[in-house]
Design a protein around this motif. Sequence first.
Motif, PDB file in Angstrom:
ATOM      1  N   GLY A 299       4.244 -12.595 -11.881  1.00 31.46           N
ATOM      2  CA  GLY A 299       4.522 -13.282 -10.628  1.00 31.46           C
ATOM      3  C   GLY A 299       5.358 -12.494  -9.645  1.00 31.46           C
ATOM      4  O   GLY A 299       5.847 -13.055  -8.649  1.00 31.46           O
ATOM      5  N   VAL A 300       5.523 -11.207  -9.873  1.00 30.72           N
ATOM      6  CA  VAL A 300       6.327 -10.361  -8.990  1.00 30.72           C
ATOM      7  C   VAL A 300       5.431  -9.744  -7.926  1.00 30.72           C
ATOM      8  O   VAL A 300       4.314  -9.294  -8.217  1.00 30.72           O
ATOM      9  CB  VAL A 300       7.029  -9.233  -9.795  1.00 30.72           C
ATOM     10  N   LYS A 301       5.908  -9.720  -6.681  1.00 28.75           N
ATOM     11  CA  LYS A 301       5.154  -9.094  -5.590  1.00 28.75           C
ATOM     12  C   LYS A 301       5.405  -7.587  -5.636  1.00 28.75           C
ATOM     13  O   LYS A 301       6.439  -7.103  -5.163  1.00 28.75           O
ATOM     14  CB  LYS A 301       5.587  -9.683  -4.244  1.00 28.75           C
ATOM     15  N   ALA A 302       4.487  -6.876  -6.252  1.00 25.67           N
ATOM     16  CA  ALA A 302       4.662  -5.433  -6.471  1.00 25.67           C
ATOM     17  C   ALA A 302       3.397  -4.687  -6.066  1.00 25.67           C
ATOM     18  O   ALA A 302       2.293  -5.224  -6.172  1.00 25.67           O
ATOM     19  CB  ALA A 302       4.992  -5.148  -7.935  1.00 25.67           C
ATOM     20  N   GLU A 303       3.570  -3.455  -5.618  1.00 28.61           N
ATOM     21  CA  GLU A 303       2.458  -2.588  -5.244  1.00 28.61           C
ATOM     22  C   GLU A 303       2.830  -1.146  -5.565  1.00 28.61           C
ATOM     23  O   GLU A 303       3.991  -0.841  -5.827  1.00 28.61           O
ATOM     24  CB  GLU A 303       2.142  -2.698  -3.735  1.00 28.61           C
ATOM     25  N   PHE A 304       1.830  -0.283  -5.527  1.00 32.17           N
ATOM     26  CA  PHE A 304       2.083   1.157  -5.610  1.00 32.17           C
ATOM     27  C   PHE A 304       1.415   1.816  -4.416  1.00 32.17           C
ATOM     28  O   PHE A 304       0.535   1.231  -3.770  1.00 32.17           O
ATOM     29  CB  PHE A 304       1.576   1.751  -6.924  1.00 32.17           C
TER      30      PHE A 304
ATOM     31  N   ARG B 138      -2.789   1.525   4.012  1.00 33.38           N
ATOM     32  CA  ARG B 138      -2.277   0.851   5.216  1.00 33.38           C
ATOM     33  C   ARG B 138      -1.805  -0.559   4.894  1.00 33.38           C
ATOM     34  O   ARG B 138      -0.795  -1.041   5.438  1.00 33.38           O
ATOM     35  CB  ARG B 138      -3.372   0.797   6.293  1.00 33.38           C
ATOM     36  N   ARG B 139      -2.536  -1.265   4.022  1.00 33.19           N
ATOM     37  CA  ARG B 139      -2.135  -2.629   3.643  1.00 33.19           C
ATOM     38  C   ARG B 139      -0.750  -2.629   3.004  1.00 33.19           C
ATOM     39  O   ARG B 139       0.116  -3.459   3.342  1.00 33.19           O
ATOM     40  CB  ARG B 139      -3.163  -3.212   2.669  1.00 33.19           C
ATOM     41  N   VAL B 140      -0.514  -1.678   2.090  1.00 36.76           N
ATOM     42  CA  VAL B 140       0.781  -1.607   1.410  1.00 36.76           C
ATOM     43  C   VAL B 140       1.879  -1.216   2.401  1.00 36.76           C
ATOM     44  O   VAL B 140       3.000  -1.759   2.361  1.00 36.76           O
ATOM     45  CB  VAL B 140       0.720  -0.610   0.231  1.00 36.76           C
ATOM     46  N   GLU B 141       1.575  -0.282   3.293  1.00 33.60           N
ATOM     47  CA  GLU B 141       2.563   0.143   4.290  1.00 33.60           C
ATOM     48  C   GLU B 141       2.995  -1.025   5.169  1.00 33.60           C
ATOM     49  O   GLU B 141       4.176  -1.175   5.507  1.00 33.60           O
ATOM     50  CB  GLU B 141       1.994   1.276   5.145  1.00 33.60           C
ATOM     51  N   GLN B 142       2.046  -1.884   5.538  1.00 30.20           N
ATOM     52  CA  GLN B 142       2.377  -3.045   6.371  1.00 30.20           C
ATOM     53  C   GLN B 142       3.252  -4.040   5.610  1.00 30.20           C
ATOM     54  O   GLN B 142       4.155  -4.663   6.186  1.00 30.20           O
ATOM     55  CB  GLN B 142       1.091  -3.719   6.853  1.00 30.20           C
ATOM     56  N   LEU B 143       3.010  -4.170   4.300  1.00 27.64           N
ATOM     57  CA  LEU B 143       3.858  -5.036   3.475  1.00 27.64           C
ATOM     58  C   LEU B 143       5.290  -4.500   3.423  1.00 27.64           C
ATOM     59  O   LEU B 143       6.260  -5.268   3.438  1.00 27.64           O
ATOM     60  CB  LEU B 143       3.287  -5.144   2.058  1.00 27.64           C
ATOM     61  N   ILE B 144       5.409  -3.170   3.358  1.00 28.59           N
ATOM     62  CA  ILE B 144       6.743  -2.555   3.313  1.00 28.59           C
ATOM     63  C   ILE B 144       7.499  -2.848   4.605  1.00 28.59           C
ATOM     64  O   ILE B 144       8.663  -3.284   4.584  1.00 28.59           O
ATOM     65  CB  ILE B 144       6.631  -1.027   3.086  1.00 28.59           C
ATOM     66  N   VAL B 145       6.867  -2.612   5.723  1.00 23.07           N
ATOM     67  CA  VAL B 145       7.525  -2.813   7.020  1.00 23.07           C
ATOM     68  C   VAL B 145       7.910  -4.279   7.218  1.00 23.07           C
ATOM     69  O   VAL B 145       8.990  -4.594   7.741  1.00 23.07           O
ATOM     70  CB  VAL B 145       6.619  -2.321   8.168  1.00 23.07           C
ATOM     71  N   SER B 146       7.046  -5.191   6.780  1.00 20.38           N
ATOM     72  CA  SER B 146       7.331  -6.623   6.944  1.00 20.38           C
ATOM     73  C   SER B 146       8.388  -7.107   5.955  1.00 20.38           C
ATOM     74  O   SER B 146       8.999  -8.163   6.171  1.00 20.38           O
ATOM     75  CB  SER B 146       6.050  -7.437   6.749  1.00 20.38           C
ATOM     76  N   GLY B 147       8.589  -6.357   4.866  1.00 19.87           N
ATOM     77  CA  GLY B 147       9.531  -6.784   3.829  1.00 19.87           C
ATOM     78  C   GLY B 147       8.967  -7.871   2.937  1.00 19.87           C
ATOM     79  O   GLY B 147       9.684  -8.433   2.101  1.00 19.87           O
ATOM     80  N   ASN B 148       7.681  -8.158   3.061  1.00 19.82           N
ATOM     81  CA  ASN B 148       7.057  -9.228   2.271  1.00 19.82           C
ATOM     82  C   ASN B 148       6.543  -8.707   0.931  1.00 19.82           C
ATOM     83  O   ASN B 148       5.384  -8.914   0.567  1.00 19.82           O
ATOM     84  CB  ASN B 148       5.911  -9.852   3.072  1.00 19.82           C
ATOM     85  N   ILE B 149       7.417  -8.041   0.236  1.00 23.15           N
ATOM     86  CA  ILE B 149       7.071  -7.443  -1.059  1.00 23.15           C
ATOM     87  C   ILE B 149       8.364  -7.125  -1.790  1.00 23.15           C
ATOM     88  O   ILE B 149       9.397  -6.854  -1.160  1.00 23.15           O
ATOM     89  CB  ILE B 149       6.207  -6.171  -0.845  1.00 23.15           C
ATOM     90  N   ASP B 150       8.331  -7.188  -3.113  1.00 25.48           N
ATOM     91  CA  ASP B 150       9.560  -6.950  -3.889  1.00 25.48           C
ATOM     92  C   ASP B 150       9.737  -5.487  -4.270  1.00 25.48           C
ATOM     93  O   ASP B 150      10.830  -4.931  -4.155  1.00 25.48           O
ATOM     94  CB  ASP B 150       9.541  -7.796  -5.176  1.00 25.48           C
ATOM     95  N   LEU B 151       8.651  -4.858  -4.754  1.00 30.78           N
ATOM     96  CA  LEU B 151       8.753  -3.512  -5.310  1.00 30.78           C
ATOM     97  C   LEU B 151       7.561  -2.666  -4.896  1.00 30.78           C
ATOM     98  O   LEU B 151       6.423  -3.141  -4.898  1.00 30.78           O
ATOM     99  CB  LEU B 151       8.796  -3.565  -6.848  1.00 30.78           C
ATOM    100  N   VAL B 152       7.828  -1.405  -4.569  1.00 33.50           N
ATOM    101  CA  VAL B 152       6.757  -0.444  -4.299  1.00 33.50           C
ATOM    102  C   VAL B 152       7.071   0.832  -5.071  1.00 33.50           C
ATOM    103  O   VAL B 152       8.177   1.375  -4.975  1.00 33.50           O
ATOM    104  CB  VAL B 152       6.637  -0.119  -2.799  1.00 33.50           C
TER     105      VAL B 152
END
Length: 598
Positions: A82-87, A98-112
């Motif tokens: 249940g953790v919001k994580a990406e690589f 690009r999808r992951v980069e947008q999540l980083i900028v928005s802060g809508n993710i726990d771990l990258v």
Amino acid sequence: MNINTAKSVLQNTFGYADFRHQQSNIINELINGADVFTLMPTGGGKSLCYQIPAIVLQGVGIVVSPLIALMKDQVDALKLQGVKAEFLNSSQNYEEQRRVEQLIVSGNIDLVYVAPERLLSDYFLSLLDQAPIALFAFDEAHCVSQWGHDFRPEYQQLSIISSRYPNTPKIALTATADLKTREEIVQVLNLANAKIFVHSFDRANIQYRISEHKNSKEQLLRFINSEHQNDAGIVYCLSRKSVETTAQWLCEQGKTALPYHAGLATEIKDNNQQRFLRENGIIIVATIAFGMGIDKPDVRFVAHLNLPKSIEAYYQETGRAGRDGLPANTWLAYGMQDVIKLKQMASQSDGNEQFKFITQRKIDALLGYCEVSSCRRQVLLNYFGETLAEPCGNCDNCLTPPTTWDGTSAAQKALSTVYRTGQRFGVGHQIDVLTGKVTPKITSFKHDQLSTFNIGNELKAMQWQTVFRQLISMGFLAVEMDYGVLKLTEKARPLLKGECSIELKVQKYKNTKSAQNKKQSIENDLTTSELASFDKLKQQRALWAKERNVPAYVVFHDATLIDIARTAPKTLSQLLAVNGLGKTKLELYGDKIIALLS
């Protein structure tokens, strides 16, 4: 924000009742904005130390890892909890990145998870400047140190992170580092004010066992057949050629053995690694190119067919066994040629003289560990600055104490031969002189006329190998790195003069009592009905893992299934009390498990 919030995440997300070791203190420091350096053994729960703060703090946790091939499995495991994580790495297409980069900028993710090369790029740093960052985690931090066993030059450039983001908490984590390596990690990463947490190095569930080369492949096969017939394991070799020949030979003996080394095509390496992670009973035969970051919990054995490069490397590699806390075996076979080859490799490296000197000292320390007659765990822990009060009872020297003999006379003969041959020859030539073997080299140097010629015919050549190796490990002889030439040390003088005596170890080749009995007893502790439940759970887990295309351990560890089989929960609340089962997995699999056990 306090530690209670973090404990709630531990229980609800990861399914563990309490923090282990120093996790609570480490997490508390990060939550409060401090930098941290932590040294915790493989399987000790390092990942939770940055995963939980990244979840509870605002913003994204950036995890720096050299392990591109394993990032997907790490992220899949977190998502299943249940953790919001990406690589973010080169295996993804442009749209996915690009999808992951947008999540980083928005802060809508726990771990990258990112590799150091990507993190240090101007593009990615400018991206982070726009993002809310919770923390930076430098995993496998020993890669920073040129004195470490997995040095990665790009890691030494990570100091820019502390300068660029001085108010963002950072954590450096490693499982293996001596004092010098720890100091360099802190210095290079600019973590001068970091809180230091060093946990015990002791992995009590691992049995350490070492023997001398005597047809090592056959020794390895006996070890696997007698104790690890259907188990997953890793076999380390020194060269790529020996990796391939050993893997092929094991396959010919009916084992499923796959090679892994840096010279193989990327698709072959990735396929072999994925098979090892996803299938049962696979043996990987590898150089040290394999293993760092491997999260497979049920590796039951690690074997070395050659000496590793240092005690740090040995500890790191053997630590890949038994991550689940269940008993595991390690076995190492070595000989004089290993010592000579490692020293030659060190002398021919691109390092400066200080690096070569320290490398030689590390080889000497490892040889001393191999030749010791006392508890191996005590010696291993002492190397890392830790004391174990009592012998461990779970190494070959504790289980089957070695027999010793008065080796004074043999040692004097060996040292005298080295002296009389001019300290210009290696072990093989010294043994030929001692045993009276006439060779072209013996006659050309007129060594058949020496007073020590044939003086040692009471011992066989292999026994003399053992004598010389112990004299080197005890510091009476030194090996020149370039050509394997033996030299007397100052310590040899009183022994030659008869002013002291020494005890030498009788080499054994039979297997000692093993950890396998302990492993079997874990399942034997289950009743017939519990064992049947455990088998059903494993079969169902395999189906769930196949559905998600993840390794079985990502769904549940064996230890979790054993707990379920033992407790036989009848309700979801009872099931939630099992270690390693959080709320997300309960929602996914809870009802199915209850139905399966009913």
